[in-house]
Enzyme design. Structure first.
Site, PDB file in Angstrom:
ATOM      1  N   HIS A  77      16.893  -0.276   8.226  1.00  0.00           N
ATOM      2  CA  HIS A  77      17.473  -1.002   7.092  1.00  0.00           C
ATOM      3  C   HIS A  77      18.381  -0.081   6.298  1.00  0.00           C
ATOM      4  O   HIS A  77      18.050   1.072   6.058  1.00  0.00           O
ATOM      5  CB  HIS A  77      16.367  -1.540   6.176  1.00  0.00           C
ATOM      6  CG  HIS A  77      15.690  -2.762   6.737  1.00  0.00           C
ATOM      7  ND1 HIS A  77      14.954  -3.618   5.977  1.00  0.00           N
ATOM      8  CD2 HIS A  77      15.683  -3.265   7.991  1.00  0.00           C
ATOM      9  CE1 HIS A  77      14.503  -4.605   6.741  1.00  0.00           C
ATOM     10  NE2 HIS A  77      14.918  -4.406   7.965  1.00  0.00           N
ATOM     11  N   TYR A 204      13.440  -7.774  -3.409  1.00  0.00           N
ATOM     12  CA  TYR A 204      12.514  -7.603  -4.538  1.00  0.00           C
ATOM     13  C   TYR A 204      13.017  -8.509  -5.657  1.00  0.00           C
ATOM     14  O   TYR A 204      14.113  -8.292  -6.180  1.00  0.00           O
ATOM     15  CB  TYR A 204      12.501  -6.148  -5.013  1.00  0.00           C
ATOM     16  CG  TYR A 204      11.824  -5.192  -4.051  1.00  0.00           C
ATOM     17  CD1 TYR A 204      12.480  -4.727  -2.908  1.00  0.00           C
ATOM     18  CD2 TYR A 204      10.536  -4.730  -4.297  1.00  0.00           C
ATOM     19  CE1 TYR A 204      11.852  -3.848  -2.038  1.00  0.00           C
ATOM     20  CE2 TYR A 204       9.907  -3.841  -3.429  1.00  0.00           C
ATOM     21  CZ  TYR A 204      10.566  -3.406  -2.302  1.00  0.00           C
ATOM     22  OH  TYR A 204       9.950  -2.539  -1.440  1.00  0.00           O
ATOM     23  N   PRO A 296       1.915  -1.003  -4.478  1.00  0.00           N
ATOM     24  CA  PRO A 296       2.785  -1.058  -3.302  1.00  0.00           C
ATOM     25  C   PRO A 296       4.265  -1.365  -3.574  1.00  0.00           C
ATOM     26  O   PRO A 296       5.080  -1.324  -2.655  1.00  0.00           O
ATOM     27  CB  PRO A 296       2.162  -2.160  -2.439  1.00  0.00           C
ATOM     28  CG  PRO A 296       1.324  -2.970  -3.362  1.00  0.00           C
ATOM     29  CD  PRO A 296       0.913  -2.082  -4.485  1.00  0.00           C
ATOM     30  N   LYS A 300       5.393   3.452  -1.181  1.00  0.00           N
ATOM     31  CA  LYS A 300       5.233   4.909  -1.052  1.00  0.00           C
ATOM     32  C   LYS A 300       3.913   5.370  -0.440  1.00  0.00           C
ATOM     33  O   LYS A 300       3.810   6.516   0.005  1.00  0.00           O
ATOM     34  CB  LYS A 300       5.353   5.561  -2.444  1.00  0.00           C
ATOM     35  CG  LYS A 300       6.761   5.587  -2.977  1.00  0.00           C
ATOM     36  CD  LYS A 300       7.598   6.631  -2.273  1.00  0.00           C
ATOM     37  CE  LYS A 300       9.070   6.361  -2.381  1.00  0.00           C
ATOM     38  NZ  LYS A 300       9.744   6.028  -1.139  1.00  0.00           N
ATOM     39  N   TYR A 388      13.534   5.599  -3.368  1.00  0.00           N
ATOM     40  CA  TYR A 388      13.028   4.635  -2.393  1.00  0.00           C
ATOM     41  C   TYR A 388      13.153   5.217  -0.974  1.00  0.00           C
ATOM     42  O   TYR A 388      12.201   5.163  -0.190  1.00  0.00           O
ATOM     43  CB  TYR A 388      13.795   3.314  -2.516  1.00  0.00           C
ATOM     44  CG  TYR A 388      13.139   2.166  -1.779  1.00  0.00           C
ATOM     45  CD1 TYR A 388      12.379   1.225  -2.466  1.00  0.00           C
ATOM     46  CD2 TYR A 388      13.262   2.026  -0.401  1.00  0.00           C
ATOM     47  CE1 TYR A 388      11.759   0.178  -1.804  1.00  0.00           C
ATOM     48  CE2 TYR A 388      12.644   0.981   0.269  1.00  0.00           C
ATOM     49  CZ  TYR A 388      11.903   0.064  -0.429  1.00  0.00           C
ATOM     50  OH  TYR A 388      11.282  -0.969   0.233  1.00  0.00           O
TER      51      TYR A 388
HETATM   52  P1  RFL Z   1      -6.541   4.520   4.828  1.00  0.00           P
HETATM   53  O1  RFL Z   1      -5.493   3.778   5.580  1.00  0.00           O
HETATM   54  O2  RFL Z   1      -7.278   3.811   3.765  1.00  0.00           O
HETATM   55  O3  RFL Z   1      -7.566   5.105   5.906  1.00  0.00           O
HETATM   56  C1  RFL Z   1      -8.800   5.673   5.537  1.00  0.00           C
HETATM   57  C2  RFL Z   1      -9.752   5.542   6.704  1.00  0.00           C
HETATM   58  O4  RFL Z   1     -10.971   6.205   6.378  1.00  0.00           O
HETATM   59  C3  RFL Z   1     -12.057   5.406   6.799  1.00  0.00           C
HETATM   60  N1  RFL Z   1     -13.242   5.791   6.012  1.00  0.00           N
HETATM   61  C4  RFL Z   1     -14.254   6.549   6.484  1.00  0.00           C
HETATM   62  N2  RFL Z   1     -14.472   7.094   7.686  1.00  0.00           N
HETATM   63  C5  RFL Z   1     -15.612   7.818   7.862  1.00  0.00           C
HETATM   64  N3  RFL Z   1     -16.527   7.983   6.886  1.00  0.00           N
HETATM   65  C6  RFL Z   1     -16.364   7.438   5.659  1.00  0.00           C
HETATM   66  N4  RFL Z   1     -17.265   7.637   4.707  1.00  0.00           N
HETATM   67  C7  RFL Z   1     -15.172   6.690   5.418  1.00  0.00           C
HETATM   68  N5  RFL Z   1     -14.687   6.022   4.339  1.00  0.00           N
HETATM   69  C8  RFL Z   1     -13.521   5.483   4.719  1.00  0.00           C
HETATM   70  C9  RFL Z   1     -11.559   3.991   6.575  1.00  0.00           C
HETATM   71  O5  RFL Z   1     -12.304   3.047   7.364  1.00  0.00           O
HETATM   72  C10 RFL Z   1     -10.109   4.090   7.014  1.00  0.00           C
HETATM   73  O6  RFL Z   1      -9.953   3.826   8.389  1.00  0.00           O
HETATM   74  O7  RFL Z   1      -5.941   5.824   4.137  1.00  0.00           O
HETATM   75  P2  RFL Z   1      -4.738   6.817   4.617  1.00  0.00           P
HETATM   76  O8  RFL Z   1      -4.898   7.235   6.051  1.00  0.00           O
HETATM   77  O9  RFL Z   1      -4.660   7.831   3.560  1.00  0.00           O
HETATM   78  O10 RFL Z   1      -3.417   5.894   4.598  1.00  0.00           O
HETATM   79  C11 RFL Z   1      -2.897   5.397   3.393  1.00  0.00           C
HETATM   80  C12 RFL Z   1      -2.180   4.065   3.635  1.00  0.00           C
HETATM   81  O11 RFL Z   1      -3.066   3.199   4.342  1.00  0.00           O
HETATM   82  C13 RFL Z   1      -1.754   3.388   2.310  1.00  0.00           C
HETATM   83  O12 RFL Z   1      -1.260   4.343   1.402  1.00  0.00           O
HETATM   84  C14 RFL Z   1      -0.633   2.327   2.542  1.00  0.00           C
HETATM   85  O13 RFL Z   1      -1.099   1.263   3.310  1.00  0.00           O
HETATM   86  C15 RFL Z   1      -0.081   1.824   1.206  1.00  0.00           C
HETATM   87  N6  RFL Z   1       0.931   0.752   1.361  1.00  0.00           N
HETATM   88  C16 RFL Z   1       2.247   1.024   1.689  1.00  0.00           C
HETATM   89  N7  RFL Z   1       2.635   2.289   1.908  1.00  0.00           N
HETATM   90  C17 RFL Z   1       3.926   2.544   2.286  1.00  0.00           C
HETATM   91  O14 RFL Z   1       4.266   3.727   2.447  1.00  0.00           O
HETATM   92  N8  RFL Z   1       4.863   1.560   2.523  1.00  0.00           N
HETATM   93  C18 RFL Z   1       4.540   0.256   2.348  1.00  0.00           C
HETATM   94  O15 RFL Z   1       5.373  -0.622   2.617  1.00  0.00           O
HETATM   95  C19 RFL Z   1       3.208  -0.046   1.886  1.00  0.00           C
HETATM   96  N9  RFL Z   1       2.837  -1.331   1.698  1.00  0.00           N
HETATM   97  C20 RFL Z   1       0.550  -0.577   1.164  1.00  0.00           C
HETATM   98  C21 RFL Z   1       1.541  -1.603   1.349  1.00  0.00           C
HETATM   99  C22 RFL Z   1      -0.749  -0.914   0.811  1.00  0.00           C
HETATM  100  C23 RFL Z   1      -1.072  -2.233   0.611  1.00  0.00           C
HETATM  101  N10 RFL Z   1      -2.404  -2.509   0.247  1.00  0.00           N
HETATM  102  C24 RFL Z   1      -3.256  -3.322   0.998  1.00  0.00           C
HETATM  103  C25 RFL Z   1      -3.010  -1.716  -0.798  1.00  0.00           C
HETATM  104  C26 RFL Z   1       1.228  -2.926   1.175  1.00  0.00           C
HETATM  105  C27 RFL Z   1      -0.079  -3.238   0.788  1.00  0.00           C
HETATM  106  C28 RFL Z   1      -0.353  -4.688   0.560  1.00  0.00           C
HETATM  107  C1  PHB Z   2       5.522  -4.480   3.539  1.00  0.00           C
HETATM  108  O1  PHB Z   2       4.328  -4.764   3.667  1.00  0.00           O
HETATM  109  O2  PHB Z   2       6.361  -4.689   4.432  1.00  0.00           O
HETATM  110  C2  PHB Z   2       5.971  -3.882   2.254  1.00  0.00           C
HETATM  111  C3  PHB Z   2       5.079  -3.785   1.196  1.00  0.00           C
HETATM  112  C4  PHB Z   2       5.492  -3.232   0.003  1.00  0.00           C
HETATM  113  C5  PHB Z   2       6.809  -2.809  -0.139  1.00  0.00           C
HETATM  114  C6  PHB Z   2       7.697  -2.897   0.921  1.00  0.00           C
HETATM  115  C7  PHB Z   2       7.276  -3.435   2.132  1.00  0.00           C
HETATM  116  O3  PHB Z   2       7.238  -2.305  -1.337  1.00  0.00           O
END
Ligand code: RFL
Ligand code: PHB
Length: 398
Positions: A77, A204, A296, A300, A388
Site C-alpha cells: 500500500h 480511517y 490498534p 503498531k 505510520y
Molecule cells: P501475542 O500475539 O499475544 O502472543 C502471546 C502468546 O503467548 C501465549 N501465552 C503463553 N504461553 C505459555 N505460557 C503462558 N503462561 C502464556 N500466556 C500467554 C499466548 O497463548 C499467545 O500465543 O503477543 P506478541 O507475540 O507479543 O504479538 C503482539 C501482537 O499479537 C499484537 O501487538 C498485535 O496483534 C496488535 N495489533 C496490530 N498490530 C499491528 O502491528 N498492526 C495491526 O494492524 C494491528 N491490528 C492488533 C490489530 C490487535 C488487535 N487486537 C485484537 C487487540 C487489530 C486488533 C483488533
Molecule cells: C487490520 O486488522 O487490518 C488493521 C487493524 C488496525 C489498523 C490497521 C489495520 O490500524
C-alpha cells in the site's frame, strides 16, 4: 517436536509473532532455544489480529527466512485515506516519507508461516505447555516451571524471553517494574467479510457517529471495524445493522460505495495503552505485548513486537557467543525509545479519530481542526506518514 527438553540457552514463553520470530532468528544464529505455548496450534493460527506491516517488519521476516509466501501474497500500500466532514484525503506515503510503503499480510498468516518453519527444522515448540512461573532470574540459571500433558516440568535456561502477551506470567515477574496504563472508554467491533475491498488503501473515518476503519485481508476478504461502547455484545449487531452503520460512517459527498458480503467473523475488542518498564530483570527479557500494548488505531502492536525481538535476538546472540552482555544491558532502553514513540502515535490516532462518550462540540472542533491541518499541510501529513510507515529498527552493535 513435542519432546520436552530440560535445559536450553533461551527459554521462550509464548508462540505469538514475538516468540516465534525470536526463536527463528536465534535458530539461524546458532543459539538453541525452546518455545512453550499454552494454547494449541489451531488457536495460535486462527486468532484474528493485526494486518498492517511496516517495511522494517517485512524486512525482518525475510531476514528470518519466513518471507517466501509473504513475498507472493502481501499487498503493498502506498498510503492511507482519512475521512472527516464527508470528505476523503489520501496520504501518499512514498511522497511524504522519501519512498516508504506499508504492507497488508495478516498476523494469522505470519504465525502459520513461522510455525510451519519451526516444526520442519526446529527449534522445539511445545503446544499446550503453559508457563506457570519463572525463577532464578538473579542467579546463575533461570527456570521456567510449566505444565505439559498434565505433568509439571522445569526448563532451565541461561535466559528467558517473556513473549507471552499481556495476560502472560512474564511481565508480573519483573520486581519493581512500573506499568503506565490507560484504558479507553470505547471498543472496536471487528468483522471479516467475504467482500472485496471497496478502497485500494485503508480508510480511517472520523464521523459524528463514531470511528470506522476499512481494512482488508486479501483481494476478496475485507476486515472492517466500528467504534462501539465498552461492553457491547456482538450478538446485538446483525449483519444489516453493521453494514448500515459502516455506510453511514464512511459516507462522503462523492461517489463511493461500500461493497457488502457475508460476514464470517464478528468480535468486540477493548482498547488499552500500557508500558511496563524496565523490559528486563536479570535473566528475564520482555518482548512484544508482554511489555507494551497500544490501541490498534495506529497499527503498531505487531510491528513493535517484531522490532523488540530483532534487537533481542542480536543481544542474546552476542551474549551467547562472547559472554558480552552489553547489548542485553542496553535492550530495555533501546526498545523503550521506539515503544514510547509508538505509544504517542497510537494515542494520537485514537483520540483524534474516535468520539468520546463525554465528547463536547469543542473537542469535536479540535479533532476536525487537527484533521484539516493534516489534509492541508505537507509537514503535518509527513509527521503522520513517517510514524505510520515506521522508522528503521535501531540495532546497536557490540
Ligand atoms: P501475542 O500475539 O499475544 O502472543 C502471546 C502468546 O503467548 C501465549 N501465552 C503463553 N504461553 C505459555 N505460557 C503462558 N503462561 C502464556 N500466556 C500467554 C499466548 O497463548 C499467545 O500465543 O503477543 P506478541 O507475540 O507479543 O504479538 C503482539 C501482537 O499479537 C499484537 O501487538 C498485535 O496483534 C496488535 N495489533 C496490530 N498490530 C499491528 O502491528 N498492526 C495491526 O494492524 C494491528 N491490528 C492488533 C490489530 C490487535 C488487535 N487486537 C485484537 C487487540 C487489530 C486488533 C483488533
Ligand atoms: C487490520 O486488522 O487490518 C488493521 C487493524 C488496525 C489498523 C490497521 C489495520 O490500524
Amino acid at each position: 517436536m513435542s519432546t520436552a527438553p530440560a535445559r536450553t540457552t533461551v527459554g521462550v514463553i509464548g508462540a505469538g509473532p514475538a516468540g516465534l520470530l525470536l526463536a527463528r532468528l536465534l535458530h539461524r544464529a546458532g543459539v538453541d532455544c525452546v518455545v512453550l505455548e499454552s494454547h494449541d496450534r489451531a488457536y495460535c493460527e486462527q486468532r484474528q489480529r493485526a494486518g498492517m506491516l511496516e517495511q522494517a517488519t517485512v524486512d525482518a521476516l525475510h531476514a528470518a527466512g519466513a518471507g517466501e509466501r509473504l513475498a507472493r501474497e502481501a499487498l503493498r500500500h502506498d498510503g492511507i485515506e482519512l475521512r472527516f466532514d464527508r470528505r476523503a484525503h489520501r496520504l501518499d506515503f512514498p511522497g511524504l516519507t522519501g519512498g516508504r510503503y506499508v504492507w497488508i499480510y495478516a498476523q494469522t498468516e505470519i504465525v502459520k508461516d513461522l510455525i510451519a518453519l519451526q516444526l520442519k527444522d526446529g527449534p522445539p515448540l511445545l503446544f499446550d505447555a503453559e508457563a506457570l512461573a519463572v525463577d532464578g532470574l538473579d542467579g546463575e540459571r533461570a527456570r521456567i516451571r510449566y505444565r505439559h500433558n498434565g505433568a509439571e516440568r522445569t526448563l532451565t535456561c541461561d535466559w528467558i524471553a517473556g513473549c507471552d502477551g499481556h495476560h502472560g506470567v512474564s511481565h508480573a515477574a519483573v520486581p519493581g517494574a512500573v506499568t503506565y496504563e490507560r484504558e479507553y472508554p470505547y471498543s472496536w467491533l471487528g468483522i471479516l467479510a467475504d467482500a472485496p475491498p471497496s478502497s485500494e488503501v485503508l480508510v480511517y473515518a472520523h464521523s459524528p457517529r463514531g470511528f470506522a476503519l476499512h481494512s482488508m485481508r486479501s483481494p476478496t476478504v475485507g476486515r472492517l471495524y466500528l467504534q462501539v461502547p465498552n461492553g457491547t455484545d456482538p450478538g446485538d449487531w446483525s449483519d444489516t445493522r453493521i453494514w448500515d452503520e459502516l455506510d453511514a460512517r464512511f459516507a462522503i459527498d462523492a461517489d463511493w460505495r461500500l461493497t457488502r458480503g457475508p460476514i464470517t467473523a464478528k468480535a468486540v475488542l477493548p482498547m488499552r495503552s500500557s508500558v511496563t518498564e524496565p523490559m528486563r530483570h536479570g535473566r528475564l527479557l520482555l518482548a512484544g505485548d508482554a511489555a507494551h500494548i497500544v490501541p490498534p488505531t495506529g497499527a503498531k502492536g505487531l510491528n513493535l513486537a517484531v522490532a523488540d525481538v530483532v534487537v533481542l535476538a542480536d543481544a542474546l546472540t552476542a551474549a551467547h557467543r562472547t559472554g558480552d552482555t552489553a547489548l542485553l544491558d542496553a535492550y530495555s532502553a533501546t526498545c523503550l525509545d521506539r515503544v514510547w514513540r509508538a505509544e504517542h502515535f497510537s494515542y494520537f490516532m485514537t483520540s483524534t479519530l474516535h468520539t468520546d462518550p463525554d465528547q463536547t462540540a469543542f473537542t469535536t472542533r479540535l479533532q476536525l481542526a487537527q484533521l484539516s491541518r493534516i489534509a492541508a499541510s505537507r509537514h503535518a501529513a509527513a509527521e503522520l506518514a513517517e510514524n505510520y510507515a515506521g522508522l528503521p529498527i535501531d540495532r546497536p552493535t557490540p
